[in-house]
Design a protein around this motif. Structure first.
Motif, mmCIF file in Angstrom:
data_model
loop_
_atom_site.group_PDB
_atom_site.id
_atom_site.type_symbol
_atom_site.label_atom_id
_atom_site.label_comp_id
_atom_site.label_asym_id
_atom_site.label_seq_id
_atom_site.Cartn_x
_atom_site.Cartn_y
_atom_site.Cartn_z
ATOM 1 N N LEU A 5 -72.778 -25.251 -61.624
ATOM 2 C CA LEU A 5 -73.828 -24.241 -61.654
ATOM 3 C C LEU A 5 -74.523 -24.256 -60.303
ATOM 4 N N LEU A 6 -74.740 -23.090 -59.756
ATOM 5 C CA LEU A 6 -75.421 -22.943 -58.475
ATOM 6 C C LEU A 6 -76.628 -22.039 -58.692
ATOM 7 N N TYR A 7 -77.794 -22.495 -58.245
ATOM 8 C CA TYR A 7 -78.996 -21.681 -58.391
ATOM 9 C C TYR A 7 -79.853 -21.786 -57.141
ATOM 10 N N ILE A 50 -75.133 -28.119 -59.229
ATOM 11 C CA ILE A 50 -75.057 -29.238 -60.165
ATOM 12 C C ILE A 50 -73.743 -29.138 -60.922
ATOM 13 N N GLU A 51 -73.125 -30.291 -61.131
ATOM 14 C CA GLU A 51 -71.840 -30.379 -61.815
ATOM 15 C C GLU A 51 -71.926 -31.420 -62.915
ATOM 16 N N GLY A 53 -70.912 -32.096 -67.463
ATOM 17 C CA GLY A 53 -70.546 -31.519 -68.742
ATOM 18 C C GLY A 53 -71.338 -30.250 -69.019
ATOM 19 N N ARG A 54 -70.716 -29.347 -69.759
ATOM 20 C CA ARG A 54 -71.338 -28.039 -70.029
ATOM 21 C C ARG A 54 -72.734 -28.166 -70.625
ATOM 22 N N MET A 55 -72.883 -28.989 -71.642
ATOM 23 C CA MET A 55 -74.185 -29.126 -72.297
ATOM 24 C C MET A 55 -75.215 -29.767 -71.372
ATOM 25 N N ALA A 56 -74.819 -30.819 -70.654
ATOM 26 C CA ALA A 56 -75.759 -31.511 -69.764
ATOM 27 C C ALA A 56 -76.242 -30.582 -68.650
ATOM 28 N N VAL A 57 -75.338 -29.813 -68.060
ATOM 29 C CA VAL A 57 -75.712 -28.894 -66.988
ATOM 30 C C VAL A 57 -76.608 -27.774 -67.542
ATOM 31 N N SER A 58 -76.260 -27.249 -68.703
ATOM 32 C CA SER A 58 -77.069 -26.186 -69.312
ATOM 33 C C SER A 58 -78.477 -26.673 -69.628
ATOM 34 N N GLU A 59 -78.583 -27.879 -70.167
ATOM 35 C CA GLU A 59 -79.897 -28.436 -70.484
ATOM 36 C C GLU A 59 -80.719 -28.661 -69.223
ATOM 37 N N LEU A 60 -80.089 -29.195 -68.172
ATOM 38 C CA LEU A 60 -80.804 -29.429 -66.924
ATOM 39 C C LEU A 60 -81.290 -28.110 -66.324
ATOM 40 N N TYR A 78 -71.787 -19.670 -61.755
ATOM 41 C CA TYR A 78 -71.496 -20.619 -62.833
ATOM 42 C C TYR A 78 -70.003 -20.525 -63.110
ATOM 43 N N GLU A 79 -69.352 -21.684 -63.218
ATOM 44 C CA GLU A 79 -67.919 -21.657 -63.516
ATOM 45 C C GLU A 79 -67.469 -22.949 -64.178
ATOM 46 N N GLU A 80 -66.417 -22.827 -64.980
ATOM 47 C CA GLU A 80 -65.730 -24.003 -65.495
ATOM 48 C C GLU A 80 -64.881 -24.535 -64.358
ATOM 49 N N ILE A 81 -64.816 -25.859 -64.226
ATOM 50 C CA ILE A 81 -64.071 -26.466 -63.125
ATOM 51 C C ILE A 81 -63.109 -27.523 -63.657
ATOM 52 N N THR A 82 -62.062 -27.757 -62.896
ATOM 53 C CA THR A 82 -61.113 -28.801 -63.265
ATOM 54 C C THR A 82 -61.469 -30.136 -62.632
ATOM 55 N N GLU A 83 -62.237 -30.074 -61.537
ATOM 56 C CA GLU A 83 -62.682 -31.296 -60.868
ATOM 57 C C GLU A 83 -63.971 -31.020 -60.110
#
Length: 140
Positions: A5-7, A50-51, A53-60, A78-83
């Motif tokens: 996630l980039l903001y 910030i990189e 897990g989905r839930m941890a990043v969303s909560e932050l 915002y994107e799903e990443i492999t690494e």
């Protein structure tokens, strides 16, 4: 599931102690949540990736939107990443006033940090360039 996630946001208080407090809080909190990333600041503007897990990043990100130290919080990318790209930092930092202005001019109209005037992909490319040129400090 890993995400990036980039903001961008504007600092309410841009004195060095306030910036250091944000970084210290990130470095204490992020390892317990599996979050890594970098924070750029300059001219009262934050650009943060910030990189984790989905839930941890969303909560932050939800906490950041409500944080009284930030205003004008905007999601850039915002994107799903492999690494992870920024996995070496619990929260690395870049002081934009100390980098070569040619790097900023490569990605923007003027030599200043302004993620509000460029696309999220351009801001992400800037962060990758800063990483490639060893402009990120605070490896932890």
């Amino acid at each position: 599931m890993l995400v990036r996630l980039l903001y961008a946001s504007r600092a309410i208080d841009s004195n060095p102690d306030a910036i250091e407090a944000i970084l210290a809080q990130s470095r204490n909190y992020n390892p317990t949540c599996g979050i890594t990333g970098i924070l750029c600041y300059g001219g009262g503007i934050f650009l943060q990736a910030i990189e984790g897990g989905r839930m941890a990043v969303s909560e932050l990100y939800g906490h950041i939107q409500k944080d009284s130290r930030h205003k004008d919080v905007v999601l850039l990318h915002y994107e799903e990443i492999t690494e992870r790209r920024f996995g070496g930092w619990t929260m690395g930092q870049v002081n934009m006033s100390k980098i070569n202005t040619n790097i900023l001019l490569k990605y923007a109209e003027r030599p200043e940090l302004d993620p509000y005037s460029v696309s999220g992909k351009v801001s992400l490319a800037l962060l990758e360039e800063l990483m490639a040129t060893a402009s990120i400090i605070g490896r932890a």
